[in-house]
Scaffold this motif. Structure first.
Motif, PDB file in Angstrom:
ATOM      1  N   PRO A   1      80.057  42.966  28.736  1.00  0.00           N
ATOM      2  CA  PRO A   1      79.597  42.298  29.946  1.00  0.00           C
ATOM      3  C   PRO A   1      78.076  42.344  30.092  1.00  0.00           C
ATOM      4  CG  PRO A   1      81.388  43.833  30.429  1.00  0.00           C
ATOM      5  CD  PRO A   1      80.968  44.097  29.029  1.00  0.00           C
ATOM      6  N   ALA A   2      77.502  41.201  30.442  1.00  0.00           N
ATOM      7  CA  ALA A   2      76.091  41.085  30.822  1.00  0.00           C
ATOM      8  C   ALA A   2      76.097  40.257  32.097  1.00  0.00           C
ATOM      9  CB  ALA A   2      75.269  40.426  29.727  1.00  0.00           C
ATOM     10  N   ILE A   3      76.301  40.921  33.230  1.00  0.00           N
ATOM     11  CA  ILE A   3      76.575  40.254  34.490  1.00  0.00           C
ATOM     12  C   ILE A   3      75.334  40.270  35.383  1.00  0.00           C
ATOM     13  CG2 ILE A   3      78.134  40.124  36.469  1.00  0.00           C
ATOM     14  CD1 ILE A   3      79.494  39.858  33.711  1.00  0.00           C
ATOM     15  N   GLY A   4      75.098  39.192  36.103  1.00  0.00           N
ATOM     16  CA  GLY A   4      73.995  39.137  37.046  1.00  0.00           C
ATOM     17  C   GLY A   4      72.670  39.430  36.383  1.00  0.00           C
ATOM     18  N   ILE A   5      72.024  40.500  36.826  1.00  0.00           N
ATOM     19  CA  ILE A   5      70.741  40.863  36.234  1.00  0.00           C
ATOM     20  C   ILE A   5      70.880  41.191  34.748  1.00  0.00           C
ATOM     21  CG2 ILE A   5      70.869  43.340  36.767  1.00  0.00           C
ATOM     22  CD1 ILE A   5      67.849  43.139  37.482  1.00  0.00           C
ATOM     23  N   GLY A   6      72.096  41.514  34.305  1.00  0.00           N
ATOM     24  CA  GLY A   6      72.334  41.719  32.881  1.00  0.00           C
ATOM     25  C   GLY A   6      72.065  40.475  32.065  1.00  0.00           C
ATOM     26  N   THR A   7      72.190  39.308  32.695  1.00  0.00           N
ATOM     27  CA  THR A   7      71.826  38.048  32.043  1.00  0.00           C
ATOM     28  C   THR A   7      70.413  37.619  32.411  1.00  0.00           C
ATOM     29  OG1 THR A   7      74.105  37.233  31.849  1.00  0.00           O
ATOM     30  CG2 THR A   7      72.376  35.586  31.874  1.00  0.00           C
ATOM     31  N   THR A   8      70.022  37.747  33.688  1.00  0.00           N
ATOM     32  CA  THR A   8      68.699  37.246  34.075  1.00  0.00           C
ATOM     33  C   THR A   8      67.565  38.017  33.411  1.00  0.00           C
ATOM     34  OG1 THR A   8      68.545  38.625  36.091  1.00  0.00           O
ATOM     35  CG2 THR A   8      69.575  36.451  36.299  1.00  0.00           C
ATOM     36  N   MET A   9      67.760  39.298  33.121  1.00  0.00           N
ATOM     37  CA  MET A   9      66.678  40.043  32.469  1.00  0.00           C
ATOM     38  C   MET A   9      66.428  39.544  31.044  1.00  0.00           C
ATOM     39  SD  MET A   9      68.068  43.832  31.392  1.00  0.00           S
ATOM     40  CE  MET A   9      68.475  44.365  33.046  1.00  0.00           C
ATOM     41  N   LEU A  10      67.425  38.881  30.453  1.00  0.00           N
ATOM     42  CA  LEU A  10      67.238  38.346  29.105  1.00  0.00           C
ATOM     43  C   LEU A  10      66.200  37.239  29.082  1.00  0.00           C
ATOM     44  CD1 LEU A  10      70.977  38.191  27.971  1.00  0.00           C
ATOM     45  CD2 LEU A  10      69.342  40.085  27.745  1.00  0.00           C
ATOM     46  N   LEU A  11      65.994  36.589  30.219  1.00  0.00           N
ATOM     47  CA  LEU A  11      64.985  35.534  30.312  1.00  0.00           C
ATOM     48  C   LEU A  11      63.574  36.083  30.165  1.00  0.00           C
ATOM     49  CD1 LEU A  11      66.576  33.634  33.323  1.00  0.00           C
ATOM     50  CD2 LEU A  11      66.526  32.844  30.947  1.00  0.00           C
ATOM     51  N   HIS A  12      63.417  37.392  30.309  1.00  0.00           N
ATOM     52  CA  HIS A  12      62.109  38.029  30.188  1.00  0.00           C
ATOM     53  C   HIS A  12      61.963  38.789  28.867  1.00  0.00           C
ATOM     54  CE1 HIS A  12      61.210  36.984  34.352  1.00  0.00           C
ATOM     55  NE2 HIS A  12      62.454  37.331  34.623  1.00  0.00           N
ATOM     56  N   CYS A  13      62.958  38.658  28.006  1.00  0.00           N
ATOM     57  CA  CYS A  13      62.882  39.253  26.669  1.00  0.00           C
ATOM     58  C   CYS A  13      62.368  38.206  25.685  1.00  0.00           C
ATOM     59  CB  CYS A  13      64.262  39.749  26.226  1.00  0.00           C
ATOM     60  SG  CYS A  13      64.926  41.078  27.258  1.00  0.00           S
ATOM     61  N   ASP A  14      61.743  38.672  24.621  1.00  0.00           N
ATOM     62  CA  ASP A  14      61.179  37.757  23.631  1.00  0.00           C
ATOM     63  C   ASP A  14      62.188  37.365  22.567  1.00  0.00           C
ATOM     64  OD1 ASP A  14      58.257  37.776  24.542  1.00  0.00           O
ATOM     65  OD2 ASP A  14      58.729  39.904  24.389  1.00  0.00           O
ATOM     66  N   LEU A  15      63.082  38.267  22.224  1.00  0.00           N
ATOM     67  CA  LEU A  15      64.153  37.992  21.274  1.00  0.00           C
ATOM     68  C   LEU A  15      65.435  38.609  21.834  1.00  0.00           C
ATOM     69  CD1 LEU A  15      62.370  38.884  17.891  1.00  0.00           C
ATOM     70  CD2 LEU A  15      62.745  36.588  18.827  1.00  0.00           C
ATOM     71  N   VAL A  16      66.551  37.887  21.722  1.00  0.00           N
ATOM     72  CA  VAL A  16      67.829  38.376  22.234  1.00  0.00           C
ATOM     73  C   VAL A  16      68.912  38.149  21.186  1.00  0.00           C
ATOM     74  CG1 VAL A  16      69.549  38.240  24.072  1.00  0.00           C
ATOM     75  CG2 VAL A  16      67.136  37.771  24.592  1.00  0.00           C
ATOM     76  N   TYR A  17      69.650  39.217  20.870  1.00  0.00           N
ATOM     77  CA  TYR A  17      70.739  39.144  19.897  1.00  0.00           C
ATOM     78  C   TYR A  17      71.998  39.705  20.536  1.00  0.00           C
ATOM     79  CZ  TYR A  17      66.746  38.385  16.912  1.00  0.00           C
ATOM     80  OH  TYR A  17      65.589  37.872  16.393  1.00  0.00           O
ATOM     81  N   SER A  18      73.135  39.111  20.208  1.00  0.00           N
ATOM     82  CA  SER A  18      74.370  39.576  20.824  1.00  0.00           C
ATOM     83  C   SER A  18      75.447  39.818  19.789  1.00  0.00           C
ATOM     84  CB  SER A  18      74.866  38.556  21.857  1.00  0.00           C
ATOM     85  OG  SER A  18      75.685  37.571  21.260  1.00  0.00           O
ATOM     86  N   GLY A  19      76.478  40.554  20.227  1.00  0.00           N
ATOM     87  CA  GLY A  19      77.675  40.721  19.431  1.00  0.00           C
ATOM     88  C   GLY A  19      78.692  39.651  19.792  1.00  0.00           C
ATOM     89  N   ASP A  20      79.762  39.591  19.025  1.00  0.00           N
ATOM     90  CA  ASP A  20      80.809  38.584  19.271  1.00  0.00           C
ATOM     91  C   ASP A  20      81.504  38.786  20.610  1.00  0.00           C
ATOM     92  OD1 ASP A  20      80.584  37.081  16.912  1.00  0.00           O
ATOM     93  OD2 ASP A  20      81.735  38.569  15.780  1.00  0.00           O
ATOM     94  N   SER A  21      81.501  40.008  21.121  1.00  0.00           N
ATOM     95  CA  SER A  21      82.239  40.304  22.353  1.00  0.00           C
ATOM     96  C   SER A  21      81.382  40.204  23.612  1.00  0.00           C
ATOM     97  CB  SER A  21      82.848  41.707  22.271  1.00  0.00           C
ATOM     98  OG  SER A  21      83.787  41.785  21.221  1.00  0.00           O
ATOM     99  N   ALA A  22      80.167  39.686  23.483  1.00  0.00           N
ATOM    100  CA  ALA A  22      79.308  39.540  24.664  1.00  0.00           C
ATOM    101  C   ALA A  22      79.910  38.533  25.638  1.00  0.00           C
ATOM    102  CB  ALA A  22      77.910  39.097  24.250  1.00  0.00           C
ATOM    103  N   GLU A  23      79.756  38.809  26.919  1.00  0.00           N
ATOM    104  CA  GLU A  23      80.195  37.879  27.962  1.00  0.00           C
ATOM    105  C   GLU A  23      79.146  37.849  29.059  1.00  0.00           C
ATOM    106  OE1 GLU A  23      83.996  36.792  30.837  1.00  0.00           O
ATOM    107  OE2 GLU A  23      83.874  38.764  29.903  1.00  0.00           O
ATOM    108  N   PHE A  24      78.603  36.671  29.300  1.00  0.00           N
ATOM    109  CA  PHE A  24      77.524  36.489  30.256  1.00  0.00           C
ATOM    110  C   PHE A  24      78.063  35.842  31.535  1.00  0.00           C
ATOM    111  CE2 PHE A  24      76.144  36.047  25.889  1.00  0.00           C
ATOM    112  CZ  PHE A  24      75.055  36.897  25.792  1.00  0.00           C
ATOM    113  N   GLN A  25      77.481  36.212  32.670  1.00  0.00           N
ATOM    114  CA  GLN A  25      77.899  35.588  33.923  1.00  0.00           C
ATOM    115  C   GLN A  25      76.825  35.792  34.983  1.00  0.00           C
ATOM    116  OE1 GLN A  25      81.601  36.986  35.644  1.00  0.00           O
ATOM    117  NE2 GLN A  25      81.950  35.053  36.701  1.00  0.00           N
ATOM    118  N   LEU A  26      76.654  34.761  35.824  1.00  0.00           N
ATOM    119  CA  LEU A  26      75.683  34.773  36.918  1.00  0.00           C
ATOM    120  C   LEU A  26      76.421  34.460  38.219  1.00  0.00           C
ATOM    121  CD1 LEU A  26      73.145  32.713  34.849  1.00  0.00           C
ATOM    122  CD2 LEU A  26      72.721  35.053  35.611  1.00  0.00           C
TER     123      LEU A  26
END
Length: 250
Positions: free
Chosen positions: A101-126
């Motif tokens: 899970p990358a929920i709420g700020i778990g997803t919005t903080m990625l917008l301030h990262c320079d590179l983002v990598y995920s695993g197959d089981s990642a789940e994003f939600q806002l």
């Protein structure tokens, strides 16, 4: 046991969210520790890159709602506001490794990262609107710029959960790896960044962001004011009551 594990490895400061019993839900204390770590890294020549991650199958479930309700960010110097602005204006590269899970700020903080990598089981939600709230962390501005208005509206207005392939196709993340490899892959990229000329890397990041940095910081403030108003609304109260009732039944 610390809820933010710090490890400096060959120029890469690894920051690991470590509250697995609560799916790494972020508290005021964790925001304080994260901001302190970023501020220290900003002035530490040995920390050339930051790598942000969580447990193998959990990045973060977002804000700890119970903690958040007792400590709302109604002041500019609230820990969550300080963290958001520190991360948005951080001068060194930030790499994120995301799975689960990358929920709420778990997803919005990625917008301030320079590179983002995920695993197959990642789940994003806002799910802000679904909770009677509004987006935060400048996501109402940055997300449409990143993925387009229609896709941002789908994610922000409908609160639709989405997986790593959709995130990749939309341009939110850089690459998807297997659950066993995503953290290693992200660390490899962080090490490559750390090996680059430090001043050139930081100058490049500054050039890439300087045209809209003041716009981002203003957006964080504007969203926070609306967010605070929504916290007082009947819509949010009903949504929070439903959330806690569902958790008690689970």
């Amino acid at each position: 046991m610390t809820e933010i594990i710090q490890r400096l490895n060959n120029g890469v400061l690894e920051l690991t969210l470590n509250r697995p019993e609560k799916r790494n839900a972020l508290t005021e204390a964790m925001y304080i520790e994260l901001r302190r770590a970023l501020n220290d890294a900003k002035h530490d020549p040995d920390a050339r890159v930051v790598l942000l991650s969580g447990q193998k199958f959990c990045f973060t479930a977002g804000n700890d709602l119970q903690d958040f309700l007792t400590k709302p960010f109604d002041e500019d110097d609230a820990p969550v506001m300080q963290f958001l602005k520190t991360m948005a204006d951080f001068p060194k590269p930030i790499v994120a490794a995301v799975n689960g899970p990358a929920i709420g700020i778990g997803t919005t903080m990625l917008l301030h990262c320079d590179l983002v990598y995920s695993g197959d089981s990642a789940e994003f939600q806002l799910p802000f609107v679904s909770l009677g709230l509004v987006p935060e962390n400048a996501s109402s501005v940055l997300l449409p710029l990143r993925v387009g208005h229609n896709k941002a509206a789908e994610w922000l207005m409908l609160g639709k959960a989405f997986g790593p392939q959709e995130a990749l196709q939309a341009g939110l993340i850089n690459a998807v790896f297997g659950d066993e490899n995503y953290l290693h892959a992200a660390n490899q990229q962080a090490q490559l960044l750390a090996a680059q000329p430090t001043e050139a890397i930081q100058a490049t990041k500054k050039l890439m962001k300087q045209a809209y940095m003041s716009f981002i910081l203003n957006a964080i403030d504007d969203e926070a004011r609306q967010f605070q108003k929504r916290l007082q609304s009947d819509e949010f109260r009903h949504a929070a009551e439903a959330f806690f009732a569902a958790r008690e039944k689970a």
